[in-house]
Design a protein around this motif. Structure first.
Motif, mmCIF file in Angstrom:
data_model
loop_
_atom_site.group_PDB
_atom_site.id
_atom_site.type_symbol
_atom_site.label_atom_id
_atom_site.label_comp_id
_atom_site.label_asym_id
_atom_site.label_seq_id
_atom_site.Cartn_x
_atom_site.Cartn_y
_atom_site.Cartn_z
ATOM 1 N N CYS A 46 -0.886 3.509 -2.453
ATOM 2 C CA CYS A 46 -1.839 4.228 -2.714
ATOM 3 C C CYS A 46 -1.229 6.136 -1.216
ATOM 4 O O CYS A 46 -2.049 6.456 -1.303
ATOM 5 C CB CYS A 46 -2.833 3.174 -1.346
ATOM 6 S SG CYS A 46 -4.085 4.156 0.156
ATOM 7 N N TRP A 69 1.107 -1.172 -0.272
ATOM 8 C CA TRP A 69 -0.166 0.335 0.137
ATOM 9 C C TRP A 69 1.025 1.450 -0.501
ATOM 10 O O TRP A 69 0.111 2.759 0.076
ATOM 11 C CB TRP A 69 -1.212 0.166 1.169
ATOM 12 C CG TRP A 69 -2.133 -0.924 1.294
ATOM 13 C CD1 TRP A 69 -1.571 -2.269 1.661
ATOM 14 C CD2 TRP A 69 -2.994 -1.878 0.434
ATOM 15 N NE1 TRP A 69 -2.830 -3.247 1.409
ATOM 16 C CE2 TRP A 69 -3.641 -2.993 0.350
ATOM 17 C CE3 TRP A 69 -3.461 -1.040 -0.973
ATOM 18 C CZ2 TRP A 69 -4.168 -3.104 -0.154
ATOM 19 C CZ3 TRP A 69 -4.518 -1.734 -1.465
ATOM 20 C CH2 TRP A 69 -4.413 -2.966 -1.165
ATOM 21 N N VAL A 113 -9.119 7.036 -2.631
ATOM 22 C CA VAL A 113 -8.281 6.771 -3.240
ATOM 23 C C VAL A 113 -9.286 4.769 -2.588
ATOM 24 O O VAL A 113 -9.229 4.706 -1.694
ATOM 25 C CB VAL A 113 -7.064 5.337 -2.649
ATOM 26 C CG1 VAL A 113 -6.164 4.052 -3.240
ATOM 27 C CG2 VAL A 113 -6.211 6.503 -3.434
ATOM 28 N N ALA A 147 -7.038 4.468 2.273
ATOM 29 C CA ALA A 147 -7.629 4.052 0.714
ATOM 30 C C ALA A 147 -8.928 4.678 1.961
ATOM 31 O O ALA A 147 -8.925 4.475 3.060
ATOM 32 C CB ALA A 147 -7.241 2.302 1.061
#
Length: 226
Positions: free
Chosen positions: A81, A78, A93, A115
């Protein structure tokens, strides 16, 4: 007003235009499937699919999508992200999780790194659209199929029943990396005093004596991936 036009008017805090969607993924079949779902929905507009971090940043700079979809396979740690949410403050995201990423640790890291919505990679089109729109408008969504794995993120609680905020999770992660208050402040674009306040709150909520004890407690409570 027809149903499609009415739906578009409700997306994006009253915006009349559809949400612009991009995807980060290299597999042609998956790219085609997501594009088909997005293009078929009146409240969404397909932008493009890319695979590298550089191409993703350039696409966000030039095309300005509202939402970027990231698959867990394309961003296993991630890190993309995290990069995108720091570079583009208004970008939502949405994380598409494969089976390998449906764990409390992976879901916690996806949320900590920015996220706004999480959905299984094999979800049906309706659930994907729901995750996209909720992530862009509400700013928070976890698909029901992932809820069982998300206890360490959503309302995660210490032994005393006190929950950590998303910002406190971010600070906790940086404490675990050995960052000082000044380094945390620079990383999160906050003041050093604010960073120290977050650290103080974390110590209190975890009943920790110091930063090292807080990290140990966080691992014990599964707040941090082992």
């Amino acid at each position: 007003m027809d149903a499609g036009a009415e739906e578009m008017s409700l997306v994006g805090d009253g915006r009349a235009s559809p949400l612009r969607i991009a995807l980060v993924e290299s597999l042609p079949l998956l790219r085609h499937g997501v594009q088909t779902v997005v293009s078929a929905h009146p409240a969404l507009e397909w932008v493009d699919a890319v695979s590298s971090t550089r191409d993703t940043v350039e696409l966000c700079e030039s095309a300005r999508p509202d939402v970027v979809l990231l698959t867990s396979a394309s961003d296993p740690g991630w890190n993309r992200c995290q990069l995108l949410t720091r570079l583009f403050k208004d970008l939502a995201v949405v994380a598409l999780l494969g089976r390998e990423a449906r764990t409390p640790d992976s879901i916690a890291m996806a949320r900590i790194n920015g996220a706004r919505a999480l959905v299984p990679l094999d979800a049906d089109p309706e659930r994907l659209v729901q995750a996209i729109t909720a992530g862009a408008t509400v700013g928070h969504h976890i698909d029901p199929a992932l809820a069982v794995f998300a206890t360490s993120v959503e309302g995660a609680r210490t032994g005393g029943g006190r929950s950590l905020s998303r910002r406190e999770f971010e600070v906790l992660q940086l404490i675990a990396e050995g960052r000082t208050a000044v380094q945390i402040a620079l990383r999160l674009q906050i003041t050093a005093e604010t960073a120290r306040t977050h650290v103080s709150h974390i110590l209190r909520k975890l009943d920790a004596r110091d930063r090292a004890h807080a990290v140990a407690r966080a691992y014990e409570l599964s707040f941090l991936p082992k």
